[in-house]
Design a protein around this motif. Structure first.
Motif, mmCIF file in Angstrom:
data_model
loop_
_atom_site.group_PDB
_atom_site.id
_atom_site.type_symbol
_atom_site.label_atom_id
_atom_site.label_comp_id
_atom_site.label_asym_id
_atom_site.label_seq_id
_atom_site.Cartn_x
_atom_site.Cartn_y
_atom_site.Cartn_z
ATOM 1 N N LEU A 183 0.847 -1.191 0.000
ATOM 2 C CA LEU A 183 0.000 0.000 0.000
ATOM 3 C C LEU A 183 0.880 1.238 0.000
ATOM 4 C CD1 LEU A 183 -2.570 -1.026 2.761
ATOM 5 C CD2 LEU A 183 -2.924 -1.092 0.296
ATOM 6 N N SER A 184 0.541 2.162 -0.869
ATOM 7 C CA SER A 184 1.246 3.445 -0.910
ATOM 8 C C SER A 184 0.202 4.548 -0.815
ATOM 9 C CB SER A 184 2.054 3.585 -2.201
ATOM 10 O OG SER A 184 2.676 4.854 -2.266
ATOM 11 N N ILE A 185 0.294 5.348 0.259
ATOM 12 C CA ILE A 185 -0.671 6.417 0.503
ATOM 13 C C ILE A 185 0.074 7.735 0.588
ATOM 14 C CG2 ILE A 185 -2.479 7.280 2.042
ATOM 15 C CD1 ILE A 185 -2.595 4.394 3.214
ATOM 16 N N THR A 186 -0.303 8.680 -0.270
ATOM 17 C CA THR A 186 0.245 10.029 -0.219
ATOM 18 C C THR A 186 -0.911 10.988 -0.003
ATOM 19 O OG1 THR A 186 2.034 9.447 -1.738
ATOM 20 C CG2 THR A 186 1.586 11.788 -1.431
ATOM 21 N N ASN A 187 -0.844 11.756 1.071
ATOM 22 C CA ASN A 187 -1.929 12.689 1.372
ATOM 23 C C ASN A 187 -1.403 14.115 1.412
ATOM 24 O OD1 ASN A 187 -4.552 13.634 2.218
ATOM 25 N ND2 ASN A 187 -3.653 13.911 4.253
ATOM 26 N N ASP A 188 -1.861 14.912 0.456
ATOM 27 C CA ASP A 188 -1.577 16.348 0.450
ATOM 28 C C ASP A 188 -2.832 17.154 0.748
ATOM 29 O OD1 ASP A 188 1.107 15.844 -0.377
ATOM 30 O OD2 ASP A 188 0.375 15.557 -2.424
ATOM 31 N N GLY A 189 -3.947 16.457 0.935
ATOM 32 C CA GLY A 189 -5.220 17.118 1.210
ATOM 33 C C GLY A 189 -5.734 16.771 2.586
ATOM 34 N N THR A 190 -6.985 16.267 2.643
ATOM 35 C CA THR A 190 -7.610 15.912 3.920
ATOM 36 C C THR A 190 -8.170 14.502 3.845
ATOM 37 O OG1 THR A 190 -8.218 18.215 4.384
ATOM 38 C CG2 THR A 190 -9.413 16.505 5.578
ATOM 39 N N ILE A 191 -7.788 13.680 4.809
ATOM 40 C CA ILE A 191 -8.374 12.358 5.010
ATOM 41 C C ILE A 191 -9.022 12.391 6.381
ATOM 42 C CG2 ILE A 191 -7.950 9.886 5.241
ATOM 43 C CD1 ILE A 191 -5.557 10.229 3.382
ATOM 44 N N SER A 192 -10.319 12.093 6.446
ATOM 45 C CA SER A 192 -11.042 12.419 7.673
ATOM 46 C C SER A 192 -12.085 11.377 8.024
ATOM 47 C CB SER A 192 -11.727 13.786 7.515
ATOM 48 O OG SER A 192 -12.491 14.119 8.644
ATOM 49 N N TYR A 193 -12.248 11.149 9.338
ATOM 50 C CA TYR A 193 -13.379 10.383 9.852
ATOM 51 C C TYR A 193 -14.297 11.317 10.611
ATOM 52 C CZ TYR A 193 -16.292 7.639 12.945
ATOM 53 O OH TYR A 193 -17.371 7.140 13.621
ATOM 54 N N ASN A 194 -15.592 11.202 10.336
ATOM 55 C CA ASN A 194 -16.604 12.020 10.995
ATOM 56 C C ASN A 194 -17.642 11.095 11.605
ATOM 57 O OD1 ASN A 194 -18.436 13.990 11.775
ATOM 58 N ND2 ASN A 194 -19.338 14.165 9.738
ATOM 59 N N LYS A 195 -17.784 11.131 12.916
ATOM 60 C CA LYS A 195 -18.729 10.257 13.603
ATOM 61 C C LYS A 195 -20.152 10.493 13.140
ATOM 62 C CE LYS A 195 -20.425 9.042 18.211
ATOM 63 N NZ LYS A 195 -20.313 9.277 19.658
ATOM 64 N N GLY A 196 -20.477 11.714 12.814
ATOM 65 C CA GLY A 196 -21.829 12.024 12.398
ATOM 66 C C GLY A 196 -22.803 11.882 13.543
ATOM 67 N N ALA A 197 -24.007 11.439 13.219
ATOM 68 C CA ALA A 197 -25.050 11.313 14.241
ATOM 69 C C ALA A 197 -25.028 9.957 14.918
ATOM 70 C CB ALA A 197 -26.411 11.561 13.603
ATOM 71 N N GLY A 198 -24.049 9.122 14.591
ATOM 72 C CA GLY A 198 -24.015 7.767 15.131
ATOM 73 C C GLY A 198 -23.788 7.747 16.631
ATOM 74 N N SER A 199 -24.348 6.734 17.283
ATOM 75 C CA SER A 199 -24.187 6.603 18.728
ATOM 76 C C SER A 199 -23.011 5.724 19.097
ATOM 77 C CB SER A 199 -25.466 6.016 19.338
ATOM 78 O OG SER A 199 -25.753 4.751 18.761
ATOM 79 N N VAL A 200 -22.441 5.031 18.130
ATOM 80 C CA VAL A 200 -21.332 4.114 18.387
ATOM 81 C C VAL A 200 -19.999 4.763 18.069
ATOM 82 C CG1 VAL A 200 -20.270 1.925 17.718
ATOM 83 C CG2 VAL A 200 -22.739 2.069 18.016
ATOM 84 N N GLY A 201 -19.907 5.409 16.903
ATOM 85 C CA GLY A 201 -18.631 5.989 16.487
ATOM 86 C C GLY A 201 -17.655 4.903 16.120
ATOM 87 N N GLY A 202 -16.425 5.016 16.626
ATOM 88 C CA GLY A 202 -15.453 3.947 16.444
ATOM 89 C C GLY A 202 -14.750 3.930 15.119
ATOM 90 N N GLY A 203 -15.077 4.845 14.211
ATOM 91 C CA GLY A 203 -14.444 4.843 12.909
ATOM 92 C C GLY A 203 -13.048 5.426 12.947
ATOM 93 N N VAL A 204 -12.353 5.354 11.809
ATOM 94 C CA VAL A 204 -10.972 5.809 11.727
ATOM 95 C C VAL A 204 -10.750 6.530 10.399
ATOM 96 C CG1 VAL A 204 -10.112 3.945 13.181
ATOM 97 C CG2 VAL A 204 -10.166 3.641 10.704
ATOM 98 N N ALA A 205 -9.648 7.275 10.344
ATOM 99 C CA ALA A 205 -9.256 7.881 9.080
ATOM 100 C C ALA A 205 -8.646 6.833 8.156
ATOM 101 C CB ALA A 205 -8.281 9.023 9.329
ATOM 102 N N ILE A 206 -7.688 6.061 8.677
ATOM 103 C CA ILE A 206 -7.000 5.050 7.874
ATOM 104 C C ILE A 206 -6.820 3.792 8.712
ATOM 105 C CG2 ILE A 206 -4.909 4.451 6.585
ATOM 106 C CD1 ILE A 206 -4.375 7.457 6.262
#
Length: 572
Positions: free
Chosen positions: A267-290
């Motif tokens: 895997l090769s990941i190059t980020n010059d912008g925005t990589i984002s996790y947003n929980k939103g309205a969820g009650s659990v969350g737990g997400g990740v950016a990468i």
């Protein structure tokens, strides 16, 4: 062939045309059925300025664009929209039965396949489960290279627990490249209700819906919640690359969702912008950016074992919002474990993942596993770093534990003995070891292999800012290297860890003296004077101290002063 989709053009799925794939091992027709708006065949591309969408409510899996062959490519131009959605309307009856006719069923973009062996019976009722949404997918049975270039909007949304992928390299596309200048997003639109969340099982539903099942049976009875990601890759891909350019955004929203969920070998990941996790309205969350982890398929040829080690390279000059996790266990289960707080040590190891991370921009929490990890930070890590080396990967284990093929044997071992019922888990050691992709170097034993490809390694070179804690869980054979970059005559130099540095074994006993070494990097020897102290971490766990290596004409000793870990210089 190139197709140009003009501005204001809308392409919707034809509900009468549904696509099937087959299981590459059994030849059986795989459920579920896919509704596809646009199928891109081999050596073909689409330039889209319009809207390609699939929000069908015909009780099938909705895919907007399917790249169905080698060198199939999508260029989503500025103003272009590619979207797929599974809405609540799809989920009113969690289990549906579809009647299929061979005259409207296609496989891999070819002519309609025929009923009967080896593909199984097509005519008649077929039950499908869950329903998945993918804005862009890669056909599961084709080898080759596929490209997605996005300047517009690519989105996938799901109201249930099925798969939701904005861009997916699924199945056997050998390589996949994603170039993003626009916005890519995946969203679970309703909160998850986790009915079971333990190290052994992850199950749930969504508010207002009946209990659902996902479309794949690969999860078994232990899990019914599927993967959700802005960009998803499966383990069959040998190599996947992502370049999120300046101004580009890759987003995951909702419960247990990732912006990038990646399992390819390289895997090769190059980020010059925005990589984002947003929980939103969820009650659990737990997400990740990468999140990236390895689910290896170690291969044996002529009695030689080829070990597959996942490798992730991440260079960040932009902004990563949310956790970055490069771990040894299933990424979705690992996310859920942090929601519930259960002990990950009970989780089955998926495989080894190494990483090289170069952070020049801004990122948050970082979680690493038991592979060989190197972190170079000259930017800002506004969070904690956790390294868990307690997962032990058994490279020569049988297929019952780590996908090691049963029945392979070394010189002097008979196939009969290796396959005998009384042999534990079956399978024997190989006669030679290779690292997948390297046919030059071979090893006779696991020890030789690990001497050349060591695991349980973590190296931190820091000239930037780490605001939180650095916690490293060690085992026998762990090797930790901390390299503060000395750039100024100050005990509060910028390369110190602002939180607590903890290096300890699984019992919580400090192991810094036996596993860790400090290797200062001095930008200029003129900066250093005898007796000058430099802070490595503002808080240090335990009383035993790491070793310190000399740098040039400067020798060092480690000290604990007012709970801080410092190194004191002696100029020769």
């Amino acid at each position: 062939m190139t197709l140009n989709v003009a501005k204001d053009t809308k392409i919707n799925p034809n509900p009468r045309v549904q696509l099937w794939t087959t299981n590459d091992q059994t030849g059986a027709i795989a459920t579920p059925i896919y509704s596809v708006s646009t199928l891109v065949n081999a050596n073909s591309s689409i330039n889209n300025r319009g809207t390609i969408q699939n929000n069908s409510v015909s009780k099938v899996n909705n895919v907007a664009v399917l790249l169905g062959g080698n060198k199939a490519k999508l260029v989503n131009l500025a103003g272009g929209v590619v979207s797929a959605e599974i809405s609540a309307k799809n989920l009113t009856k969690p289990i549906s039965t579809s009647t299929v006719n061979t005259s409207i069923v296609f496989f891999d973009g070819t002519l309609p396949i025929k009923a009967g062996a080896p593909h199984g019976v097509l005519n008649g009722p077929v039950t499908t489960y869950g329903f998945d949404a993918a804005a862009i997918g890669v056909d599961t049975e084709l080898h080759g290279h596929n490209v997605v270039e996005n300047h517009g909007i690519i989105s996938a949304r799901h109201a249930g627990i099925g798969k939701v992928w904005a861009v997916a390299a699924a199945g056997k596309a050998d390589t996949f490249a994603l170039e993003n200048y626009g916005t890519i997003s995946a969203e679970r639109t309703q909160p998850l209700i986790l009915t079971t969340n333990t190290a052994a099982s992850l199950k749930g539903t969504v508010k207002g819906a009946e209990k659902l099942k996902v479309a794949s049976t690969s999860y078994g009875e232990a899990r019914n919640i599927a993967y959700a990601a802005g960009f998803f890759t499966e383990e069959e891909q040998m190599e996947s690359t992502v370049h999120n350019h300046k101004g580009g955004t890759i987003l995951g929203s909702g419960d247990l969702t990732a912006a990038l969920y990646m399992r390819s070998n390289i895997l090769s990941i190059t980020n010059d912008g925005t990589i984002s996790y947003n929980k939103g309205a969820g009650s659990v969350g737990g997400g990740v950016a990468i999140v990236s982890y390895e689910a290896p398929f170690n291969e044996v040829e002529d009695g030689f074992l080829q070990i597959i080690i996942g490798k992730t390279a991440l260079k960040n000059t932009g902004n990563i919002i949310g956790d970055v996790r490069m771990v040894d266990v299933n990424g979705l289960a690992e996310m859920a474990s942090r929601v519930a707080g259960y002990d990950q040590s009970f989780m089955k190891v998926a495989g080894r993942r190494d990483s090289a991370i170069d952070n020049i921009g801004t990122m948050q929490n970082l979680v690493l596993g038991t592979g060989d990890h190197k972190l170079t930070n000259s930017g800002t890590i506004a969070g904690n770093i956790n390294v868990n080396q307690t997962f032990i990967y058994k490279y020569a284990a049988t297929n019952a534990t780590n996908n090691y093929p049963a029945g392979t044997f070394a010189a002097g071992q008979s196939a009969t003995a290796c396959l005998a019922p009384d042999v534990p888990l079956k399978g024997c050691l190989p006669s030679k070891w290779f690292l997948a992709g390297d046919e030059v170097h071979s090893y006779l034993t696991e020890e030789e292999f690990l001497a050349a490809n060591p695991d349980k390694r973590f190296a931190l070179e820091n000239s930037g800012t780490i605001t939180g804690n650095v916690t490293i869980a060690t085992v026998a054979g762990s090797h930790i290297t901390i390299s503060p970059v000395i750039t100024a005559e100050s005990s509060e130099n910028n390369s110190s860890i602002q939180g607590t540095l903890k290096i300890a074994d699984a019992k919580g006993i400090s192991s810094a003296d036996s596993t860790a070494v400090i290797k200062p990097i001095v930008s200029s020897s003129a900066l250093v004077k005898s007796g000058q102290s430099y802070t490595v971490a503002k808080q240090f766990f335990g009383e035993v101290l790491p070793k310190v290596e000399s740098s040039g004409n400067v020798s060092w000793i480690a000290k604990k002063v007012s709970n801080a870990l410092v190194i004191e210089a002696t100029v020769k």
